[in-house]
Scaffold this motif. Structure first.
Motif, PDB file in Angstrom:
ATOM      1  N   VAL A 340     -15.991  29.612  11.815  1.00 45.71           N
ATOM      2  CA  VAL A 340     -15.944  29.814  10.363  1.00 45.71           C
ATOM      3  C   VAL A 340     -16.719  28.716   9.636  1.00 45.71           C
ATOM      4  CG1 VAL A 340     -14.383  29.668   8.383  1.00 45.71           C
ATOM      5  CG2 VAL A 340     -13.857  31.218  10.258  1.00 45.71           C
ATOM      6  N   LYS A 343     -20.358  29.378   9.457  1.00 45.66           N
ATOM      7  CA  LYS A 343     -20.815  30.360   8.461  1.00 45.66           C
ATOM      8  C   LYS A 343     -20.860  29.729   7.074  1.00 45.66           C
ATOM      9  CE  LYS A 343     -18.855  33.900  11.310  1.00 45.66           C
ATOM     10  NZ  LYS A 343     -17.766  34.875  11.512  1.00 45.66           N
ATOM     11  N   VAL A 344     -19.864  28.915   6.758  1.00 50.22           N
ATOM     12  CA  VAL A 344     -19.853  28.208   5.475  1.00 50.22           C
ATOM     13  C   VAL A 344     -21.085  27.312   5.402  1.00 50.22           C
ATOM     14  CG1 VAL A 344     -18.622  26.497   4.072  1.00 50.22           C
ATOM     15  CG2 VAL A 344     -17.334  28.293   5.262  1.00 50.22           C
ATOM     16  N   GLY A 359     -22.678  28.342  -2.749  1.00 50.16           N
ATOM     17  CA  GLY A 359     -21.551  29.122  -3.256  1.00 50.16           C
ATOM     18  C   GLY A 359     -20.214  28.511  -2.859  1.00 50.16           C
ATOM     19  N   PHE A 360     -19.143  29.070  -3.409  1.00 50.73           N
ATOM     20  CA  PHE A 360     -17.809  28.537  -3.134  1.00 50.73           C
ATOM     21  C   PHE A 360     -17.357  28.990  -1.744  1.00 50.73           C
ATOM     22  CE2 PHE A 360     -13.238  27.908  -3.675  1.00 50.73           C
ATOM     23  CZ  PHE A 360     -13.245  26.651  -4.253  1.00 50.73           C
ATOM     24  N   PRO A 361     -16.818  28.050  -0.938  1.00 48.55           N
ATOM     25  CA  PRO A 361     -16.487  28.404   0.443  1.00 48.55           C
ATOM     26  C   PRO A 361     -15.125  29.085   0.611  1.00 48.55           C
ATOM     27  CG  PRO A 361     -16.087  26.080   0.068  1.00 48.55           C
ATOM     28  CD  PRO A 361     -16.629  26.632  -1.227  1.00 48.55           C
ATOM     29  N   SER A 362     -14.947  29.697   1.763  1.00 48.02           N
ATOM     30  CA  SER A 362     -13.644  30.226   2.174  1.00 48.02           C
ATOM     31  C   SER A 362     -13.543  29.985   3.672  1.00 48.02           C
ATOM     32  CB  SER A 362     -13.573  31.727   1.869  1.00 48.02           C
ATOM     33  OG  SER A 362     -12.344  32.263   2.328  1.00 48.02           O
ATOM     34  N   TYR A 363     -12.366  29.612   4.134  1.00 52.07           N
ATOM     35  CA  TYR A 363     -12.209  29.276   5.553  1.00 52.07           C
ATOM     36  C   TYR A 363     -10.943  29.932   6.121  1.00 52.07           C
ATOM     37  CZ  TYR A 363     -14.089  25.052   3.175  1.00 52.07           C
ATOM     38  OH  TYR A 363     -14.725  24.168   2.338  1.00 52.07           O
ATOM     39  N   MET A 364     -10.927  30.046   7.424  1.00 51.50           N
ATOM     40  CA  MET A 364      -9.766  30.635   8.097  1.00 51.50           C
ATOM     41  C   MET A 364      -9.662  30.015   9.481  1.00 51.50           C
ATOM     42  SD  MET A 364      -7.984  33.903   8.525  1.00 51.50           S
ATOM     43  CE  MET A 364      -9.002  35.089   7.663  1.00 51.50           C
ATOM     44  N   VAL A 382      -5.188  30.679   6.001  1.00 52.20           N
ATOM     45  CA  VAL A 382      -6.342  30.875   5.121  1.00 52.20           C
ATOM     46  C   VAL A 382      -6.490  29.599   4.299  1.00 52.20           C
ATOM     47  CG1 VAL A 382      -7.336  32.290   3.285  1.00 52.20           C
ATOM     48  CG2 VAL A 382      -5.799  33.342   4.962  1.00 52.20           C
ATOM     49  N   VAL A 395      -4.203  27.922   1.581  1.00 48.43           N
ATOM     50  CA  VAL A 395      -3.820  28.691   0.401  1.00 48.43           C
ATOM     51  C   VAL A 395      -2.300  28.806   0.389  1.00 48.43           C
ATOM     52  CG1 VAL A 395      -3.937  30.957  -0.716  1.00 48.43           C
ATOM     53  CG2 VAL A 395      -5.983  30.000   0.384  1.00 48.43           C
TER      54      VAL A 395
ATOM     55  N   LEU B  18     -25.243  35.951  -1.567  1.00 46.43           N
ATOM     56  CA  LEU B  18     -24.559  34.874  -0.882  1.00 46.43           C
ATOM     57  C   LEU B  18     -24.021  33.789  -1.802  1.00 46.43           C
ATOM     58  CD1 LEU B  18     -26.618  33.947   2.226  1.00 46.43           C
ATOM     59  CD2 LEU B  18     -24.183  34.415   2.067  1.00 46.43           C
ATOM     60  N   SER B  19     -24.825  33.408  -2.753  1.00 46.66           N
ATOM     61  CA  SER B  19     -24.457  32.192  -3.469  1.00 46.66           C
ATOM     62  C   SER B  19     -23.425  32.441  -4.566  1.00 46.66           C
ATOM     63  CB  SER B  19     -25.695  31.515  -4.061  1.00 46.66           C
ATOM     64  OG  SER B  19     -26.353  32.423  -4.902  1.00 46.66           O
ATOM     65  N   ALA B  24     -17.438  30.276 -10.373  1.00 46.79           N
ATOM     66  CA  ALA B  24     -17.466  29.010  -9.658  1.00 46.79           C
ATOM     67  C   ALA B  24     -16.519  29.002  -8.460  1.00 46.79           C
ATOM     68  CB  ALA B  24     -17.116  27.878 -10.611  1.00 46.79           C
ATOM     69  N   PRO B  27     -15.403  32.877  -3.816  1.00 48.44           N
ATOM     70  CA  PRO B  27     -16.412  32.968  -2.772  1.00 48.44           C
ATOM     71  C   PRO B  27     -17.091  34.337  -2.830  1.00 48.44           C
ATOM     72  CG  PRO B  27     -14.260  32.301  -1.897  1.00 48.44           C
ATOM     73  CD  PRO B  27     -14.033  32.780  -3.284  1.00 48.44           C
ATOM     74  N   MET B  31     -19.141  35.676   2.266  1.00 43.65           N
ATOM     75  CA  MET B  31     -18.411  34.463   2.661  1.00 43.65           C
ATOM     76  C   MET B  31     -16.980  34.821   3.091  1.00 43.65           C
ATOM     77  SD  MET B  31     -18.253  31.073   2.811  1.00 43.65           S
ATOM     78  CE  MET B  31     -19.538  30.336   1.802  1.00 43.65           C
ATOM     79  N   THR B  35     -15.121  35.310   7.401  1.00 45.47           N
ATOM     80  CA  THR B  35     -13.978  34.635   8.013  1.00 45.47           C
ATOM     81  C   THR B  35     -13.118  35.592   8.843  1.00 45.47           C
ATOM     82  OG1 THR B  35     -12.444  34.950   6.163  1.00 45.47           O
ATOM     83  CG2 THR B  35     -13.875  33.017   6.055  1.00 45.47           C
TER      84      THR B  35
END
Ligand SMILES: Cc1cc2nc3c(=O)[nH]c(=O)nc-3n(C[C@H](O)[C@H](O)[C@H](O)COP(=O)(O)OP(=O)(O)OC[C@H]3O[C@@H](n4cnc5c(N)ncnc54)[C@H](O)[C@@H]3O)c2cc1C
Lengths: 431, 195
Positions: A340, A343-344, A359-364, A382, A395, B18-19, B24, B27, B31, B35
């Motif tokens: 993950v 990809k970020v 851009g704003f990230p998201s993770y898992m 998450v 989260v 993507l961006s 703000a 995601p 993105m 995940t």
């Protein structure tokens, strides 16, 4: 119309030609393009290389990986008891080549951050606009007296999969019924926090079927562990945990579990309170970022500090570090995390090369563990990003572990889903 | 030259998607969806056990995620996962997955069950799961879906663990009255055989 597949092929050809004339910092920053060198072809590096090409095929991507084959640590615990063979955890890099990644098998010895140049053992140099480094872990050999890379040939750690996994598997096969297997867990942050306990479970599962008078003795450097309640419930159900003839015994640090020395030739470990002889010894050493991270000056303490939105090093600009080597807390060091994070990071690199704000990230992260036949458990979280604190945070109100009252059917399904996860993540990384 | 222009446009479109500069702290769809890939497969096409998400109708996806979130639909792990996303993020992912092409899962099936499966499907299921279950109509896509997942789903429908839409329930009950339980297995082999 160009299909996506042809599109990738087409630009892959363009890249090959581009290499000859490519120059660092060249290729219009505004319309994509650029040159990225990825070091390390594990879950972190291989995913990053592939997704860079998927996100923006105009980027020229080179992956430098020391070995032609990669053995996943995930599911390697199933190899130990013979439930699967080494082939099933072996992967190559042709899939990445099909995505237009230039794959080079060599060892990186140096990264010149100022000149943006990478040097390998064979003497080749590679220039980059941005580098992504995912070298995994190294062991702190000095931490346990008598332990060394040589000693680990006799008492394998099997914490990097491959030959070490096979050695430990063979030792278990050769062990007498009635033997003792010691697993010593590492102190400090280490890759795959539930890993040692999954290993204990699957070795016990093998012993139960083939050598039922034997036992696994876990000597723990800590007093609690990941998914502890669920593991112990599983051990009670399958391995008689807590009874006098339990197949698994767990000794926490508070009861003298911490291993302070090893005697590989004498097949013994020195725990805090007593010296213990065993038939098979698996000491997992404490860990730190892979050697390259230190050589390239990317570390602070044991790990690499990063901006957690882009994974760019806080020490050297234009170098991104991800996976086990990075300090990406609150995410644990796992293959899922590395996949993950890659990809970020790849998305951020695409944006940065094009001169855009990432851009704003998201993770898992999810770690499945197989506890026994038809018995799987998981922890799934998450994560989001706290920009002000540069922290990856769970989260609220989401995630968690398999409920303690999960039905036998739910646990059976989780074991199947764990195998589905393995097939999908390895295909996502290498396919 | 024309194709170069096209390439540039595609790259640009991809980059913009993507961006996600619009919001703000939200995601982008890619993105968020990225995940899920370690479990559900690259771009939502799973290669084993876990269900594929690719090409599922956005509406079904959104309803399903909400059902996981509220606990209305039981799950081994998705209840924990779904709670991590806002309605806006779920909507973004729903559109994203709906646009992906499903790569049917490569899986073993029993040829001797296919005729019966096809016959049963035409009689009891085709009305809603059109084109042999390939059309992303109601529910997810059944053709090319993980057979193990379909088995779990049917078990849950029949045990009442998962709520069956009432018209589907009528058809399924009708089928089970006229045939035996092996009919479910035949249907699943029929869906799984479509690769
Ligand atoms: C027993 C066990 C079970 C596990 N189970 C799970 C699980 O179920 N789920 C999960 O998510 N995770 C699991 N993990 C953790 C997972 O294996 C790691 O977190 C993951 O491999 C980290 O990926 P990485 O890319 O950071 O590093 P690595 O996988 O270590 O990859 C690093 C790569 O870089 C290469 N390299 C290093 N230095 C250089 C150099 N100088 N030049 C060129 N190449 C270089 C190496 O050869 C290697 O291929 C498990 C780990 C263990 C030990």
């Amino acid at each position: 119309m160009i299909s996506r597949r042809n599109f990738i092929k087409l630009s892959g050809g363009a890249v090959a030609a581009g290499t000859l004339v490519g120059c660092a910092g060249g290729m219009g920053r505004s319309g994509g393009g650029g040159k990225v060198v990825v070091v390390g072809g594990g879950p972190g590096g291989a995913t990053a290389a592939k997704y860079l090409r998927m996100f923006d095929p105009s980027i020229e991507v080179t992956l430098i990986e020391a070995n032609a084959k990669y053995y996943t640590c995930f599911m390697s615990n199933e190899v130990l008891g013979g439930d699967r063979n080494l082939d099933s955890i072996t992967f190559g890099y042709d899939g990445l080549r099909r995505h237009g990644v230039r794959v080079v098998h060599d060892t990186v010895t140096q990264i010149d951050a100022a000149a943006r140049k990478i040097v390998t053992k064979s003497g080749a140099t590679f220039s980059y606009d941005r580098a992504i480094v995912s070298p995994g872990i190294d062991f702190k050999w000095g931490a346990i007296e008598g332990h060394s890379a040589e000693a680990a040939e006799i008492i394998p750690h099997a914490w990097k999969a491959g030959a070490q996994t096979v050695t430990l598997h063979k030792q278990l096969l050769d062990m007498k019924n009635g033997g003792t297997v010691v697993i010593a867990t590492p102190s400090g942050a280490f890759r795959c926090p539930p890993g040692p306990y999954e290993r204990a479970s699957l070795i016990a599962n093998y012993l139960k079927k083939h050598k039922p008078k034997s036992k696994v003795l876990i000597l723990d450097a800590g007093d609690k562990f990941a998914k502890q309640g669920l593991f112990i419930a599983g051990w009670k159900k399958h391995y008689g945990y807590g009874t006098s003839n339990s197949l698994i015994e767990w000794v926490p640090a508070a009861q003298g579990g911490k291993v302070e020395g090893v005697d590989a030739k004498g097949m013994a470990v020195q725990a805090a309170v007593e010296k213990i002889k065993a038939d098979v010894i698996n000491v997992i050493p404490p860990q730190k970022a892979g050697k390259l991270a230190f050589d390239a000056g990317l570390t602070e303490g044991d790990w690499c500090p990063i901006n957690k939105k882009t994974f760019e090093s806080k020490i050297h600009a234009n170098i991104h570090v991800l996976g086990d080597a990075s300090n990406a807390a609150g995410m644990p060091k796992s293959g899922y995390s590395a996949n993950v994070q890659a990809k970020v990071c790849a998305a951020a690199v695409v944006d940065l090369l094009a001169g855009r704000e990432p851009g704003f990230p998201s993770y898992m992260n999810t770690c499945y563990s197989v506890v026994g036949d038809d018995h799987g458990i998981s922890v799934s979280i998450v994560y989001t990003f706290d920009e002000a604190k540069n922290e990856i945070i769970a989260v609220k109100g989401a995630g968690g572990v398999t409920p303690s009252d999960a039905s036998a059917e739910a646990l059976r399904r989780e074991a199947h889903y764990a195998h589905g996860w393995f097939a999908n993540i390895t295909n996502d990384i290498f396919g | 030259m024309g194709s170069t222009k096209l390439l540039q446009n595609m790259v640009l479109a991809g980059g913009l998607a993507l961006s996600a500069t619009s919001m703000a702290a939200t995601p982008s769809a890619a993105m968020l969806a990225g995940t899920c890939a370690a479990c559900h497969g690259t771009n939502g096409s799973s290669v084993a056990v876990i269900p594929s998400l690719a090409a599922a109708p956005a509406e079904y996806f959104v309803e399903t995620m909400k059902a996981f979130k509220s606990g209305a639909r039981k799950a081994t792990v998705m209840d924990r996962v779904a709670k991590g996303y806002s309605d806006e993020e779920i909507a973004l992912m729903g559109d994203y997955f709906a646009q992906q092409k499903l790569i049917p899962m490569k899986q073993g099936f029993d040829k001797t069950k296919l005729n019966q499966g096809k016959r049963l499907h035409d009689k009891y299921c085709e009305k809603c799961h059109e084109e042999d279950g390939r059309k992303p109509d109601v529910g997810g896509i059944l053709a090319g879906q993980s057979m193990m997942y379909l088995t779990f789903s049917m078990d849950d429908f029949l045990s009442g663990e998962r709520e069956m839409e009432k018209d589907m329930k009528k058809k399924v009950n009708e089928m089970l009255k006229e045939t035996d339980k092996s009919s479910i297995e035949s249907l699943i082999h029929f869906y799984g055989s479509q690769q």
